[in-house]
Design an enzyme around this catalytic site. Structure first.
Site, PDB file in Angstrom:
ATOM      1  N   ARG A  37       0.823  -1.216   0.000  1.00  0.00           N
ATOM      2  CA  ARG A  37       0.000   0.000   0.000  1.00  0.00           C
ATOM      3  C   ARG A  37       0.855   1.262   0.000  1.00  0.00           C
ATOM      4  O   ARG A  37       0.469   2.280   0.574  1.00  0.00           O
ATOM      5  CB  ARG A  37      -0.943   0.044   1.205  1.00  0.00           C
ATOM      6  CG  ARG A  37      -2.092  -0.918   1.133  1.00  0.00           C
ATOM      7  CD  ARG A  37      -3.210  -0.388   0.224  1.00  0.00           C
ATOM      8  NE  ARG A  37      -4.216  -1.420   0.010  1.00  0.00           N
ATOM      9  CZ  ARG A  37      -5.308  -1.554   0.761  1.00  0.00           C
ATOM     10  NH1 ARG A  37      -5.541  -0.745   1.769  1.00  0.00           N
ATOM     11  NH2 ARG A  37      -6.154  -2.528   0.510  1.00  0.00           N
ATOM     12  N   ARG A  65      -3.581   6.454   0.282  1.00  0.00           N
ATOM     13  CA  ARG A  65      -4.120   7.692   0.835  1.00  0.00           C
ATOM     14  C   ARG A  65      -3.169   8.504   1.713  1.00  0.00           C
ATOM     15  O   ARG A  65      -3.487   9.621   2.072  1.00  0.00           O
ATOM     16  CB  ARG A  65      -5.413   7.390   1.607  1.00  0.00           C
ATOM     17  CG  ARG A  65      -6.570   7.095   0.666  1.00  0.00           C
ATOM     18  CD  ARG A  65      -7.792   6.596   1.404  1.00  0.00           C
ATOM     19  NE  ARG A  65      -7.544   5.251   1.922  1.00  0.00           N
ATOM     20  CZ  ARG A  65      -8.475   4.466   2.451  1.00  0.00           C
ATOM     21  NH1 ARG A  65      -9.710   4.885   2.576  1.00  0.00           N
ATOM     22  NH2 ARG A  65      -8.175   3.263   2.872  1.00  0.00           N
ATOM     23  N   ARG A 113      -6.869  10.496  -7.204  1.00  0.00           N
ATOM     24  CA  ARG A 113      -8.047   9.770  -6.708  1.00  0.00           C
ATOM     25  C   ARG A 113      -9.313  10.608  -6.875  1.00  0.00           C
ATOM     26  O   ARG A 113     -10.365  10.103  -7.239  1.00  0.00           O
ATOM     27  CB  ARG A 113      -7.809   9.424  -5.233  1.00  0.00           C
ATOM     28  CG  ARG A 113      -8.967   8.805  -4.488  1.00  0.00           C
ATOM     29  CD  ARG A 113      -9.022   7.317  -4.746  1.00  0.00           C
ATOM     30  NE  ARG A 113      -9.995   6.637  -3.896  1.00  0.00           N
ATOM     31  CZ  ARG A 113     -11.287   6.517  -4.177  1.00  0.00           C
ATOM     32  NH1 ARG A 113     -11.798   7.095  -5.245  1.00  0.00           N
ATOM     33  NH2 ARG A 113     -12.086   5.839  -3.371  1.00  0.00           N
ATOM     34  N   ASP A 148      -6.593  -4.024  -7.544  1.00  0.00           N
ATOM     35  CA  ASP A 148      -7.129  -4.590  -6.308  1.00  0.00           C
ATOM     36  C   ASP A 148      -7.385  -6.077  -6.486  1.00  0.00           C
ATOM     37  O   ASP A 148      -7.648  -6.532  -7.603  1.00  0.00           O
ATOM     38  CB  ASP A 148      -8.429  -3.881  -5.894  1.00  0.00           C
ATOM     39  CG  ASP A 148      -8.721  -4.106  -4.419  1.00  0.00           C
ATOM     40  OD1 ASP A 148      -8.203  -3.344  -3.584  1.00  0.00           O
ATOM     41  OD2 ASP A 148      -9.432  -5.084  -4.094  1.00  0.00           O
ATOM     42  N   TYR A 156     -14.497 -12.770   0.522  1.00  0.00           N
ATOM     43  CA  TYR A 156     -15.285 -11.575   0.150  1.00  0.00           C
ATOM     44  C   TYR A 156     -16.495 -11.956  -0.685  1.00  0.00           C
ATOM     45  O   TYR A 156     -17.567 -11.379  -0.560  1.00  0.00           O
ATOM     46  CB  TYR A 156     -14.412 -10.576  -0.615  1.00  0.00           C
ATOM     47  CG  TYR A 156     -13.432  -9.850   0.267  1.00  0.00           C
ATOM     48  CD1 TYR A 156     -13.820  -8.716   0.978  1.00  0.00           C
ATOM     49  CD2 TYR A 156     -12.121 -10.289   0.411  1.00  0.00           C
ATOM     50  CE1 TYR A 156     -12.929  -8.044   1.807  1.00  0.00           C
ATOM     51  CE2 TYR A 156     -11.221  -9.636   1.229  1.00  0.00           C
ATOM     52  CZ  TYR A 156     -11.632  -8.506   1.929  1.00  0.00           C
ATOM     53  OH  TYR A 156     -10.746  -7.861   2.748  1.00  0.00           O
TER      54      TYR A 156
HETATM   55  O1  CP3 Z   1      -0.105  -2.216  -2.231  1.00  0.00           O
HETATM   56  C1  CP3 Z   1      -0.331  -1.377  -3.123  1.00  0.00           C
HETATM   57  O2  CP3 Z   1       0.012  -0.182  -3.023  1.00  0.00           O
HETATM   58  C2  CP3 Z   1      -0.939  -1.841  -4.450  1.00  0.00           C
HETATM   59  C3  CP3 Z   1      -2.337  -1.743  -4.627  1.00  0.00           C
HETATM   60  C4  CP3 Z   1      -3.264  -2.601  -3.807  1.00  0.00           C
HETATM   61  C5  CP3 Z   1      -4.527  -2.145  -3.375  1.00  0.00           C
HETATM   62  N1  CP3 Z   1      -5.193  -3.187  -2.811  1.00  0.00           N
HETATM   63  C6  CP3 Z   1      -5.022  -0.774  -3.581  1.00  0.00           C
HETATM   64  C7  CP3 Z   1      -6.120  -0.287  -2.716  1.00  0.00           C
HETATM   65  C8  CP3 Z   1      -3.154  -3.943  -3.395  1.00  0.00           C
HETATM   66  C9  CP3 Z   1      -1.983  -4.888  -3.533  1.00  0.00           C
HETATM   67  C10 CP3 Z   1      -4.388  -4.297  -2.792  1.00  0.00           C
HETATM   68  C11 CP3 Z   1      -4.678  -5.659  -2.294  1.00  0.00           C
HETATM   69  C12 CP3 Z   1      -5.869  -5.886  -1.479  1.00  0.00           C
HETATM   70  N2  CP3 Z   1      -7.112  -5.347  -1.656  1.00  0.00           N
HETATM   71  C13 CP3 Z   1      -5.941  -6.794  -0.412  1.00  0.00           C
HETATM   72  C14 CP3 Z   1      -4.806  -7.677   0.046  1.00  0.00           C
HETATM   73  C15 CP3 Z   1      -3.816  -6.919   0.839  1.00  0.00           C
HETATM   74  C16 CP3 Z   1      -4.331  -6.439   2.161  1.00  0.00           C
HETATM   75  O3  CP3 Z   1      -4.400  -5.230   2.337  1.00  0.00           O
HETATM   76  O4  CP3 Z   1      -4.658  -7.299   3.006  1.00  0.00           O
HETATM   77  C17 CP3 Z   1      -7.251  -6.761   0.095  1.00  0.00           C
HETATM   78  C18 CP3 Z   1      -7.780  -7.541   1.266  1.00  0.00           C
HETATM   79  C19 CP3 Z   1      -7.976  -5.853  -0.712  1.00  0.00           C
HETATM   80  C20 CP3 Z   1      -9.421  -5.523  -0.610  1.00  0.00           C
HETATM   81  C21 CP3 Z   1      -9.603  -4.088  -0.299  1.00  0.00           C
HETATM   82  N3  CP3 Z   1      -9.347  -3.055  -1.188  1.00  0.00           N
HETATM   83  C22 CP3 Z   1     -10.101  -3.528   0.885  1.00  0.00           C
HETATM   84  C23 CP3 Z   1     -10.483  -4.326   2.118  1.00  0.00           C
HETATM   85  C24 CP3 Z   1     -10.147  -2.146   0.699  1.00  0.00           C
HETATM   86  C25 CP3 Z   1     -10.775  -1.119   1.597  1.00  0.00           C
HETATM   87  C26 CP3 Z   1      -9.910  -0.785   2.758  1.00  0.00           C
HETATM   88  C27 CP3 Z   1      -9.563   0.665   2.735  1.00  0.00           C
HETATM   89  O5  CP3 Z   1      -8.388   0.949   2.962  1.00  0.00           O
HETATM   90  O6  CP3 Z   1     -10.467   1.476   2.470  1.00  0.00           O
HETATM   91  C28 CP3 Z   1      -9.613  -1.857  -0.592  1.00  0.00           C
HETATM   92  C29 CP3 Z   1      -9.468  -0.517  -1.193  1.00  0.00           C
HETATM   93  C30 CP3 Z   1      -8.090  -0.153  -1.666  1.00  0.00           C
HETATM   94  N4  CP3 Z   1      -7.268  -0.958  -2.399  1.00  0.00           N
HETATM   95  C31 CP3 Z   1      -7.456   1.109  -1.479  1.00  0.00           C
HETATM   96  C32 CP3 Z   1      -6.219   1.031  -2.146  1.00  0.00           C
HETATM   97  C33 CP3 Z   1      -5.191   2.116  -2.286  1.00  0.00           C
HETATM   98  C34 CP3 Z   1      -8.068   2.324  -0.778  1.00  0.00           C
HETATM   99  C35 CP3 Z   1      -9.102   2.900  -1.685  1.00  0.00           C
HETATM  100  C36 CP3 Z   1      -9.148   4.393  -1.708  1.00  0.00           C
HETATM  101  O7  CP3 Z   1      -8.275   5.021  -2.315  1.00  0.00           O
HETATM  102  O8  CP3 Z   1     -10.093   4.913  -1.126  1.00  0.00           O
END
Ligand code: CP3
Length: 342
Positions: free
Chosen positions: A23, A27, A36, A73, A146
């Site tokens: 990540r 944000r 974004r 994602d 999910y």
């Molecule tokens: O790591 C990185 O920078 C690469 C991009 C990436 C994202 N999601 C972008 C993202 C990666 C590798 C993921 C993987 C992901 N997504 C996982 C596995 C890794 C982990 O974190 O356990 C999971 C479980 C998800 C599912 C997911 N996507 C959730 C639960 C959420 C919401 C949580 C939150 O932070 O709001 C996301 C959204 C998400 N994926 C964001 C980002 C940057 C935040 C969205 C935003 O910009 O509002």
């Protein structure tokens, strides 16, 4: 081979270790928030190659990380399988929960994922040759949780219950996810990803026999298909929170590296996994949020417990409230510079 991360993944120890952070695009970066704000919603953002490529590159420009991770994602694959996926502010992902009957006739349209391959190829062409581009997908079990629960949940009780009582449907779902995810990884590798990572973020709390059935078996199926397609890039597995089940994962799943969650003692783990396997991790993301002496000491602990071929990273992702100065300080510390923790 001039990418430090590829050297480590081939079994060579590097001092200092290469570094990137899960990540790292997100944000906590003002430049991310700016892009974004121009996207309709999160899914649309992931499927916009110009925007997604830009935010993938942002942490490399700002921090000089050793790897860029594709901005996408793990919940894009369910979209290819006909599920509805939305992200709600303050809630996270929302899906229409899948039933055993739905699993019997799941549609598949992999072409919806093509914009992601376009992002990969744009990033690879802009990224300098010494930087690694990491593509990824979710582990079949994590994505299935999910699809079954319809949203994130702390204990995954509904998905675990489903796995026991609807076992044929569950095995079918995992097999379909392994197959579709393999195609997705093949597409990313063909588009230019140097490394692939499998995020099994919800590998915790499974009985050992369930871990073998729900995590190890489908992941083996996925990797077999990737290799049979002639893809040779290294693969990092991340069975987060799996405890000793991660040791069996490291031996049975043909990954080149095993990433460790925050709770994994790196020195003990090293003693239990195949000799030349690389490890990755596992700075506490909470220490990164707190900063100061807490963070300095936590970085010191990772540096003193890691051994052999290792990639420095967090145990989970960078949180939105993390300070840029602290990410910079961690990198300086790991690279032997003068860290300025705040
Ligand atoms: O790591 C990185 O920078 C690469 C991009 C990436 C994202 N999601 C972008 C993202 C990666 C590798 C993921 C993987 C992901 N997504 C996982 C596995 C890794 C982990 O974190 O356990 C999971 C479980 C998800 C599912 C997911 N996507 C959730 C639960 C959420 C919401 C949580 C939150 O932070 O709001 C996301 C959204 C998400 N994926 C964001 C980002 C940057 C935040 C969205 C935003 O910009 O509002």
């Amino acid at each position: 081979m001039n990418q430090p991360i590829l050297e480590v993944l081939s079994g060579t120890m590097k001092t200092p270790p290469p570094i990137w952070m899960m990540r790292q695009a997100g944000r906590h970066l003002p430049e991310y928030m700016k892009i974004r704000a121009t996207a309709k919603d999160f899914i649309d953002f992931c499927f916009s190659p110009d925007k997604a490529a830009e935010v993938t590159l942002q942490p490399i420009r700002r921090y000089d990380m050793d790897a860029a991770i594709l901005f996408a994602d793990i919940l894009l694959v369910p979209i290819a399988l006909g599920r509805s996926v939305t992200f709600e502010k303050g809630v996270g992902p929302i899906l229409n929960p899948i039933s055993p009957e739905d699993i019997l006739s799941m549609p598949r349209d992999m072409s919806v994922l093509e914009p992601v391959y376009e992002t990969v190829s744009r990033v690879r062409s802009e990224l300098s040759k010494d930087k690694t581009l990491i593509g990824f997908c979710g582990g079949p079990w994590t994505v299935a949780t999910y699809m079954i629960e319809g949203r994130g949940s702390p204990q995954k009780q509904k998905a675990k219950h489903f796995a026991y009582v609807n076992s044929d449907a569950m095995d079918q779902l995992l097999s379909d996810l392994a197959d579709a995810s393999a195609d997705y990884m093949i597409g990313q590798a063909k588009a230019g990803a140097d490394v692939l990572k499998i995020f099994e973020s919800w590998a915790e709390g499974l009985a050992p026999a369930m871990f073998d059935r729900l995590v190890i078996k489908p992941t083996q199926q996925m990797i077999k298909k990737i290799r049979e397609a002639g893809i040779t890039v290294p693969i990092i597995g991340f069975p987060r929170g799996a405890g000793l089940n991660a040791v069996r994962y490291a031996h049975k799943v043909k990954v080149q590296a095993c990433a460790a969650g925050t709770d994994m003692p790196l020195n003990e783990f090293r003693g239990l996994i195949p000799a030349h396997m690389a490890t990755q991790g596992n700075l506490d993301p909470l220490a990164l949020r707190i900063g100061g002496d807490v963070l300095k000491s936590a970085v010191g602990q990772v540096l003193s417990t890691m051994s052999g071929p290792h990639i420095f990273n967090l145990g989970h992702g960078v949180a939105p409230d993390v300070k840029i100065e602290n990410v910079q300080a961690v990198i300086a510390h790991v690279r032997g510079g003068d860290p300025k923790y705040v």
